[in-house]
Design an enzyme around this catalytic site. Structure first.
Site, PDB file in Angstrom:
ATOM      1  N   ASP A 171       0.839  -1.195   0.000  1.00  0.00           N
ATOM      2  CA  ASP A 171       0.000   0.000   0.000  1.00  0.00           C
ATOM      3  C   ASP A 171       0.877   1.249   0.000  1.00  0.00           C
ATOM      4  O   ASP A 171       2.010   1.226   0.496  1.00  0.00           O
ATOM      5  CB  ASP A 171      -0.901   0.025   1.236  1.00  0.00           C
ATOM      6  N   ARG A 172       0.325   2.317  -0.504  1.00  0.00           N
ATOM      7  CA  ARG A 172       1.087   3.562  -0.618  1.00  0.00           C
ATOM      8  C   ARG A 172       1.687   4.002   0.720  1.00  0.00           C
ATOM      9  O   ARG A 172       2.834   4.433   0.788  1.00  0.00           O
ATOM     10  CB  ARG A 172       0.171   4.661  -1.166  1.00  0.00           C
TER      11      ARG A 172
END
Length: 317
Positions: free
Chosen positions: A144-145
Site C-alpha cells: 500500500d502507498r
C-alpha cells in the site's frame, strides 16, 4: 466527450450508436490521450473503469447508451516519462538493500505508491526504472502507498515468474511490524476470517470481513505476535498467510485492534495515546527460498512514535 485537464477528475462517457459493439479497451485508447495502453489495462483490471456501475474486462463489447465511468487519472503527453527529481533518485539508490542479476530488494518509503495510477503520475517502479536506466524492471508484489518496507523488484522475466510462483504457492514468508490501538492480550493468535471487497457509494473500494451475503468472500489468515505492549497501543508482528488486499488492516480491525494512522479501517475507534502521522505498517522481513533473509530496520517515524508510547501512563498521554 468531456474536456480533459491536468486536475484529476472522474470522466464519464455515454456510448452512441457509432460505437455500438466496439471493444472497451479500443474505445478508451482512442479517448484517453496521453495515457499508455498498459495504464489503461491496469485501470480496467483494478476496477477503476465501470460500465453502468458494473465491472468490466478489456474485451467487453460496449453498447449504445452505456455509461462508462473512468476514475480520476492525471494526464500527460503521450510517451512523456515521469519527471523524477534528483533527491528521489538518490534516495531510491540508497534504499536498495539487495541486488543480484535478477532481483532488487528495496526499502520503500511510506507515502510513495508502488506504481503510477489514478491521480498519481509515477510510483516506485517508474521511478526506479528511470533512476537505474533499466527498462525491464517489474514489481514482484505490491505494498500500500502508506506502507513502508521491503519490496521485491524483478530485473528478469524468469526471476519474476519464479518469485510469483513462490508467492502463489505460499513459499515466501512476509512479516510486517504494525502498531495497533489498544493492548493486545494474547501473545500469539491467528485470525482466520474470510474477506470480501466492497464498493462505497462514492466509488471507493474497501475490504470487510465477509458475511453470509458476500458471495465472493475469500479465505484469509494472518498470524499476530505481540512484540511490546504500551499503555494505549501494542507493537505486533503480523504475518499474512494469504495475500488479500488490506488483509492485515482488516484483520486487525476484526479483533478490535485497528492499526494506528489508518484512515480507512478503524479510525473512528476510541484511542488515547500518541497519534501517528501515517499508517503504522512496515514490511520488516522477507523469507524467500534460495535467498538470504531480507530485513529492514524500523523507520525513523516508528522509532519516534514508539518512544512516545513507552513514556505514556495508562489513562494519560
Amino acid at each position: 466527450m468531456p474536456a480533459q485537464t491536468n486536475v484529476p477528475q472522474v470522466t464519464w462517457y455515454t456510448v452512441d450508436e457509432d460505437f455500438d459493439g466496439q471493444r472497451l479497451d479500443n474505445f478508451l485508447v482512442a479517448r484517453l490521450k496521453g495515457v499508455p495502453k498498459t495504464r489503461i489495462y491496469r485501470l480496467i483490471r483494478e476496477s477503476q473503469v465501470r460500465i453502468n456501475k458494473g465491472r468490466v474486462k478489456p474485451d467487453t463489447r460496449i453498447k449504445t447508451g452505456d455509461l462508462i465511468r473512468v476514475a480520476p487519472i492525471r494526464m500527460r503527453e503521450i510517451g512523456a516519462p515521469p519527471v523524477i527529481g534528483q533527491n528521489l533518485a538518490d534516495s531510491l539508490r540508497e534504499r536498495i538493500l539487495y541486488e543480484d542479476e535478477g532481483l532488487i530488494v528495496l526499502n520503500k518509503p511510506a507515502g510513495l505508491a508502488v506504481h503510477g495510477g489514478s491521480g498519481v503520475d509515477f510510483g516506485v517502479i517508474e521511478a526506479i526504472r528511470q533512476t537505474l536506466g533499466k527498462p525491464y524492471l517489474e514489481l514482484v508484489h505490491r505494498l500500500d502507498r502508506e506502507t513502508s518496507g521491503l519490496l521485491m523488484i524483478a530485473k528478469k522475466r524468469s526471476t519474476l515468474k519464479v518469485l510469483q510462483d513462490y508467492l502463489r504457492e505460499g513459499k515466501i514468508r512476509k512479516t510486517y511490524l504494525a502498531i495497533v490501538k489498544g493492548v493486545v492480550t494474547l501473545d500469539k493468535q491467528r485470525v482466520d476470517v474470510p474477506l470480501a471487497k466492497i464498493e462505497l457509494p462514492s466509488g471507493e473500494r474497501r475490504v470487510r470481513v465477509a458475511t453470509d451475503k458476500d458471495s465472493h468472500g475469500k479465505e484469509s489468515q494472518t498470524d499476530f505476535v505481540v512484540v511490546e505492549r504500551y499503555a494505549h497501543a501494542t507493537l505486533v508482528e503480523a504475518s499474512p498467510l494469504t495475500g488479500r488486499t488490506h488483509q492485515i488492516r482488516v484483520h486487525g480491525l476484526s479483533i478490535n485492534h485497528p492499526l494506528l494512522g489508518d484512515d480507512k479501517y478503524g479510525h473512528e475507534r476510541p484511542y488515547q495515546g500518541a497519534e501517528a502521522r501515517r499508517l503504522c505498517l512496515h514490511a520488516v522481513r522477507l523469507s524467500v527460498p534460495g535467498y538470504p533473509l531480507f530485513e529492514s530496520p524500523k523507520p525513523d517515524d516508528f522509532v519516534t512514535l514508539i518512544e512516545q508510547l513507552k513514556g505514556e501512563v495508562k489513562g494519560h498521554r
